[in-house]
Motif scaffolding. Structure first.
Motif, PDB file in Angstrom:
ATOM      1  N   ARG A   1      31.882  30.141  31.080  1.00 58.63           N
ATOM      2  CA  ARG A   1      31.964  30.551  29.563  1.00 58.63           C
ATOM      3  C   ARG A   1      33.393  31.082  29.201  1.00 58.63           C
ATOM      4  NH1 ARG A   1      28.283  35.924  29.246  1.00 58.63           N
ATOM      5  NH2 ARG A   1      26.627  34.363  30.038  1.00 58.63           N
ATOM      6  N   TYR A   2      34.223  31.277  30.012  1.00 58.19           N
ATOM      7  CA  TYR A   2      35.598  31.771  29.912  1.00 58.19           C
ATOM      8  C   TYR A   2      36.576  30.714  30.105  1.00 58.19           C
ATOM      9  CZ  TYR A   2      32.611  35.993  29.987  1.00 58.19           C
ATOM     10  OH  TYR A   2      31.590  36.877  29.763  1.00 58.19           O
ATOM     11  N   THR A   3      37.823  31.151  29.824  1.00 52.81           N
ATOM     12  CA  THR A   3      38.959  30.577  30.537  1.00 52.81           C
ATOM     13  C   THR A   3      38.849  30.628  32.065  1.00 52.81           C
ATOM     14  OG1 THR A   3      40.654  32.071  30.032  1.00 52.81           O
ATOM     15  CG2 THR A   3      40.290  30.668  28.394  1.00 52.81           C
ATOM     16  N   VAL A   4      39.824  30.039  32.735  1.00 49.41           N
ATOM     17  CA  VAL A   4      39.864  30.305  34.290  1.00 49.41           C
ATOM     18  C   VAL A   4      40.665  31.639  34.360  1.00 49.41           C
ATOM     19  CG1 VAL A   4      41.295  29.474  36.320  1.00 49.41           C
ATOM     20  CG2 VAL A   4      40.292  27.954  34.670  1.00 49.41           C
ATOM     21  N   GLY A   5      41.484  31.930  33.604  1.00 47.29           N
ATOM     22  CA  GLY A   5      42.101  33.171  33.887  1.00 47.29           C
ATOM     23  C   GLY A   5      41.285  34.305  33.336  1.00 47.29           C
ATOM     24  N   GLU A   6      40.425  34.396  32.323  1.00 45.71           N
ATOM     25  CA  GLU A   6      39.525  35.336  31.962  1.00 45.71           C
ATOM     26  C   GLU A   6      38.210  35.642  32.991  1.00 45.71           C
ATOM     27  OE1 GLU A   6      38.224  38.678  29.839  1.00 45.71           O
ATOM     28  OE2 GLU A   6      39.872  37.582  29.451  1.00 45.71           O
ATOM     29  N   HIS A   7      38.015  34.551  33.548  1.00 48.48           N
ATOM     30  CA  HIS A   7      36.961  34.540  34.668  1.00 48.48           C
ATOM     31  C   HIS A   7      37.573  35.170  35.745  1.00 48.48           C
ATOM     32  CE1 HIS A   7      34.414  32.989  37.851  1.00 48.48           C
ATOM     33  NE2 HIS A   7      35.705  32.591  38.348  1.00 48.48           N
ATOM     34  N   THR A   8      38.706  34.857  36.166  1.00 54.37           N
ATOM     35  CA  THR A   8      39.517  35.536  37.104  1.00 54.37           C
ATOM     36  C   THR A   8      39.498  37.131  37.187  1.00 54.37           C
ATOM     37  OG1 THR A   8      40.840  33.555  37.709  1.00 54.37           O
ATOM     38  CG2 THR A   8      41.877  35.694  38.309  1.00 54.37           C
ATOM     39  N   ILE A   9      39.908  37.595  35.760  1.00 59.27           N
ATOM     40  CA  ILE A   9      40.078  39.032  35.495  1.00 59.27           C
ATOM     41  C   ILE A   9      38.604  39.635  35.771  1.00 59.27           C
ATOM     42  CG2 ILE A   9      40.412  40.770  33.677  1.00 59.27           C
ATOM     43  CD1 ILE A   9      42.640  38.979  32.604  1.00 59.27           C
ATOM     44  N   ARG A  10      37.541  39.005  35.279  1.00 56.88           N
ATOM     45  CA  ARG A  10      36.351  39.519  35.238  1.00 56.88           C
ATOM     46  C   ARG A  10      35.708  39.570  36.719  1.00 56.88           C
ATOM     47  NH1 ARG A  10      33.448  39.871  30.305  1.00 56.88           N
ATOM     48  NH2 ARG A  10      34.952  39.156  28.420  1.00 56.88           N
ATOM     49  N   SER A  11      36.207  38.546  37.450  1.00 58.00           N
ATOM     50  CA  SER A  11      35.578  38.530  38.832  1.00 58.00           C
ATOM     51  C   SER A  11      36.426  39.776  39.607  1.00 58.00           C
ATOM     52  CB  SER A  11      35.889  37.148  39.611  1.00 58.00           C
ATOM     53  OG  SER A  11      37.308  36.937  39.514  1.00 58.00           O
ATOM     54  N   ILE A  12      37.547  39.905  39.322  1.00 59.08           N
ATOM     55  CA  ILE A  12      38.382  41.020  40.030  1.00 59.08           C
ATOM     56  C   ILE A  12      37.757  42.222  39.689  1.00 59.08           C
ATOM     57  CG2 ILE A  12      40.656  42.339  40.072  1.00 59.08           C
ATOM     58  CD1 ILE A  12      41.867  39.785  39.289  1.00 59.08           C
ATOM     59  N   CYS A  13      37.237  42.722  38.422  1.00 55.16           N
ATOM     60  CA  CYS A  13      36.474  43.815  38.119  1.00 55.16           C
ATOM     61  C   CYS A  13      35.198  43.999  38.757  1.00 55.16           C
ATOM     62  CB  CYS A  13      36.397  43.962  36.647  1.00 55.16           C
ATOM     63  SG  CYS A  13      37.817  44.134  35.817  1.00 55.16           S
ATOM     64  N   LEU A  14      34.639  42.990  39.226  1.00 54.73           N
ATOM     65  CA  LEU A  14      33.230  42.736  39.735  1.00 54.73           C
ATOM     66  C   LEU A  14      33.299  43.067  41.436  1.00 54.73           C
ATOM     67  CD1 LEU A  14      31.815  40.040  37.542  1.00 54.73           C
ATOM     68  CD2 LEU A  14      31.139  42.587  37.564  1.00 54.73           C
ATOM     69  N   ILE A  15      34.439  43.371  42.078  1.00 55.29           N
ATOM     70  CA  ILE A  15      34.444  43.287  43.392  1.00 55.29           C
ATOM     71  C   ILE A  15      35.186  44.561  43.889  1.00 55.29           C
ATOM     72  CG2 ILE A  15      36.850  42.320  43.937  1.00 55.29           C
ATOM     73  CD1 ILE A  15      35.074  40.406  46.115  1.00 55.29           C
ATOM     74  N   ASP A  16      34.734  45.104  45.201  1.00 55.97           N
ATOM     75  CA  ASP A  16      35.473  46.230  45.570  1.00 55.97           C
ATOM     76  C   ASP A  16      36.907  46.502  45.505  1.00 55.97           C
ATOM     77  OD1 ASP A  16      32.708  47.274  46.024  1.00 55.97           O
ATOM     78  OD2 ASP A  16      32.844  46.833  48.238  1.00 55.97           O
ATOM     79  N   PRO A  17      37.452  47.559  45.438  1.00 58.73           N
ATOM     80  CA  PRO A  17      38.903  47.713  45.269  1.00 58.73           C
ATOM     81  C   PRO A  17      39.606  47.622  46.663  1.00 58.73           C
ATOM     82  CG  PRO A  17      38.110  49.887  44.989  1.00 58.73           C
ATOM     83  CD  PRO A  17      36.934  48.715  44.949  1.00 58.73           C
TER      84      PRO A  17
ATOM     85  N   VAL B   1      30.045  34.224  41.022  1.00 53.09           N
ATOM     86  CA  VAL B   1      28.872  33.821  40.244  1.00 53.09           C
ATOM     87  C   VAL B   1      28.636  34.915  38.956  1.00 53.09           C
ATOM     88  CG1 VAL B   1      26.472  33.788  40.485  1.00 53.09           C
ATOM     89  CG2 VAL B   1      27.838  33.001  42.132  1.00 53.09           C
ATOM     90  N   LEU B   2      29.111  36.140  39.251  1.00 51.95           N
ATOM     91  CA  LEU B   2      28.716  36.962  38.185  1.00 51.95           C
ATOM     92  C   LEU B   2      29.650  36.984  37.048  1.00 51.95           C
ATOM     93  CD1 LEU B   2      27.816  40.324  40.074  1.00 51.95           C
ATOM     94  CD2 LEU B   2      26.207  38.750  38.851  1.00 51.95           C
ATOM     95  N   ALA B   3      30.754  36.413  37.348  1.00 58.26           N
ATOM     96  CA  ALA B   3      31.817  36.104  36.320  1.00 58.26           C
ATOM     97  C   ALA B   3      31.790  34.877  35.601  1.00 58.26           C
ATOM     98  CB  ALA B   3      33.189  36.271  36.764  1.00 58.26           C
ATOM     99  N   GLN B   4      30.619  34.164  35.904  1.00 58.39           N
ATOM    100  CA  GLN B   4      30.401  32.725  35.466  1.00 58.39           C
ATOM    101  C   GLN B   4      29.519  33.072  34.280  1.00 58.39           C
ATOM    102  OE1 GLN B   4      29.153  30.168  38.452  1.00 58.39           O
ATOM    103  NE2 GLN B   4      31.130  30.591  39.623  1.00 58.39           N
ATOM    104  N   SER B   5      28.868  31.877  33.724  1.00 56.65           N
ATOM    105  CA  SER B   5      27.958  31.967  32.601  1.00 56.65           C
ATOM    106  C   SER B   5      26.656  32.214  33.271  1.00 56.65           C
ATOM    107  CB  SER B   5      27.784  30.466  31.989  1.00 56.65           C
ATOM    108  OG  SER B   5      27.149  29.493  32.768  1.00 56.65           O
ATOM    109  N   ASP B   6      25.617  32.228  32.326  1.00 59.91           N
ATOM    110  CA  ASP B   6      24.233  32.606  32.869  1.00 59.91           C
ATOM    111  C   ASP B   6      23.604  31.447  33.632  1.00 59.91           C
ATOM    112  OD1 ASP B   6      24.302  35.160  31.989  1.00 59.91           O
ATOM    113  OD2 ASP B   6      23.378  34.815  29.994  1.00 59.91           O
ATOM    114  N   TYR B   7      24.145  30.116  33.596  1.00 60.84           N
ATOM    115  CA  TYR B   7      23.718  28.907  33.980  1.00 60.84           C
ATOM    116  C   TYR B   7      23.259  28.995  35.591  1.00 60.84           C
ATOM    117  CZ  TYR B   7      22.943  24.017  34.569  1.00 60.84           C
ATOM    118  OH  TYR B   7      22.608  22.628  35.062  1.00 60.84           O
TER     119      TYR B   7
END
Length: 455
Positions: A241-257, A359-365
């Protein structure tokens, strides 16, 4: 100040003051103490020159003597003591040169941001000439004085502004932000080592999504132009549902630091822009992007001078992040063992974390189905480890010396046979029996001799 100074900093202040020099704790330790955080380091600014500081203390280390900094050691603890100074980048050099300042005021008013330009002395209290306390309370990153002048002194400060915004969840003040946009290209004058350090601190911060600001202001275009391409690449696909970059940013936020995990998410899809194709239905595909991403990540990380071990781990996780685990608890376990073997048993749980964040940074599909497969893979991995299944050559019940003992002497042939045996044992763990493997090794060897009689 919500925290007491550590003993080394307190003793250093007293010794400097007793000998007629001004001295204050300064910068990040003051900021963090006000915020109620535990400072990682205690820094002192003083009117004493480095040679004078060294003369006062029994043990010192010349950690940054060219920049006016000496580390004072008292017992096992140390603190950096720096002469009042003004930092400037001289003639486009990668590292800032310095000029000594005549007063605490001059030193503080040439620091980068107001929240870092506060000093403290137990008797005098807080010295806040630039309004740092107010900006801390309001959650603002603001340059001290004229932002154009501060960024001209050291362009790295622009990336540091973004990093501090991510570290504390603060907003960057408008004039400071506009100056970053205007001067972003001057970041090219900064060494990649210093840029790498700030990027990594931003990635492992509580708000790594602040990386968007680095893109919006033009900073990433200087040191990571591949990221800009990701931000501008659409993903017209049901899975996204996002651009590659926006998906990337969201995935970074969803994993341990964890640095390796955050770097993996930053680079895991960096090959997508160059692998994008669109079919007759208007659906985008990125076939083989994991291979391209792994290669690009390795190249970029070498460019930014990351260490070889970090590069290896990130590359491995990216290379296998698009693996599909079908029926991992049943027939798919054979494939799972192969992946565990390739990735390594230690790294495999982190691969699952990477795939889950993806997966969590992708669409609901098909999200629930994907997460179910990952959960089954994680459960199967634990069962495989508990069962002690053979996953590497080290765990194979036969080794190179054993093969030599039965008459197989060529090194390459030995390596080939062992790898064939390992693949068979990954397929069927019960085959990991010495007598059976010895017999099988001889059969393989004879077949190789038929194919290549000279062996």
């Amino acid at each position: 100040m919500k925290r007491e100074m550590n003993k080394t900093a307190d003793a250093s202040l007293r010794i400097l003051n007793t000998n007629g020099f001004e001295a204050y704790v300064v910068g990040g330790c003051v900021r963090d103490s006000i915020l109620g955080l535990t400072p990682t380091d205690w820094d002192i600014t003083t009117s004493a020159r480095p040679d004078q500081v060294k003369a006062l203390f029994a043990r010192t280390i010349d950690t940054g003597i060219a920049h006016g900094t000496v580390t004072v050691m008292i017992g096992k603890e140390g603190c950096e003591v720096t002469t009042y100074r003004i930092g400037k980048v001289n003639g486009g050099e990668n590292e800032p040169d310095i000029t000594y300042a005549d007063s605490l005021k001059e030193d503080l008013l040439h620091r980068d941001f107001t929240i870092n330009a506060m000093a403290y002395h137990p008797e005098e209290g807080l010295v806040d000439l630039a309004g740092g306390l107010s900006d801390l309370e309001e959650g603002i990153i603001r340059c001290v004085g004229n932002p154009d002048e501060r960024f001209a002194e050291d362009p790295l400060r622009m990336l540091r502004a973004v990093r501090f915004a991510g570290q504390f969840g603060f907003a960057i003040e408008d004039q400071t932000l506009e100056a970053i946009r205007k001067r972003a290209d001057t970041l090219a004058n900064v060494s990649v080592e210093r840029i790498r350090m700030e990027l990594l601190k931003l990635l492992i911060s509580d708000h790594p999504g602040t990386l968007r600001i680095a893109y919006e202001t033009g900073l990433t275009a200087v040191f990571l132009p591949e990221f800009d391409r990701m931000m501008e690449t659409e993903q017209n696909n049901p899975h996204h549902r996002y651009t590659v970059g926006e998906h990337t940013i969201r995935s970074i936020c969803l994993i341990d630091p964890n640095p390796v995990l955050r770097l993996t998410m930053l680079f895991h899809d960096i090959g997508k822009p160059s692998t994008r194709t669109t079919d007759e239905m208007g659906i985008d595909h990125f076939r083989g992007h994991y291979k391209v991403s792994a290669e690009m990540a390795e190249s970029i990380m070498k460019r930014l001078r990351f260490d070889n071990n970090t590069i290896r781990l990130v590359r491995t996780l990216i290379l296998y992040h698009d693996t599909r685990f079908q029926d991992a608890l049943t027939s798919g376990r054979r494939n799972l063992r192969r992946v565990i073997s390739l990735v390594s048993p230690t790294l495999f749980p982190y691969l699952v974390d990477v795939m889950r964040a993806d997966v969590l940074a992708q669409s609901d599909y098909m999200r629930e189905h994907k997460l179910k497969q990952l959960g089954e893979a994680a459960a199967a991995y634990r069962e495989i480890m508990d069962a002690g299944d053979c996953l590497s050559l080290k765990e194979l019940k036969i080794n190179g010396n054993d093969l030599k003992a039965i008459g197989i002497t060529d090194g390459r042939t030995i390596g080939s046979i062992l790898n064939i045996l390992l693949q068979m044992v990954l397929e069927n763990p019960e085959l990991n029996n010495y007598m059976y493997l010895e017999e099988l090794a001889m059969k393989i060897y004879k077949e190789l001799l038929k194919a290549c009689p000279k062996q």
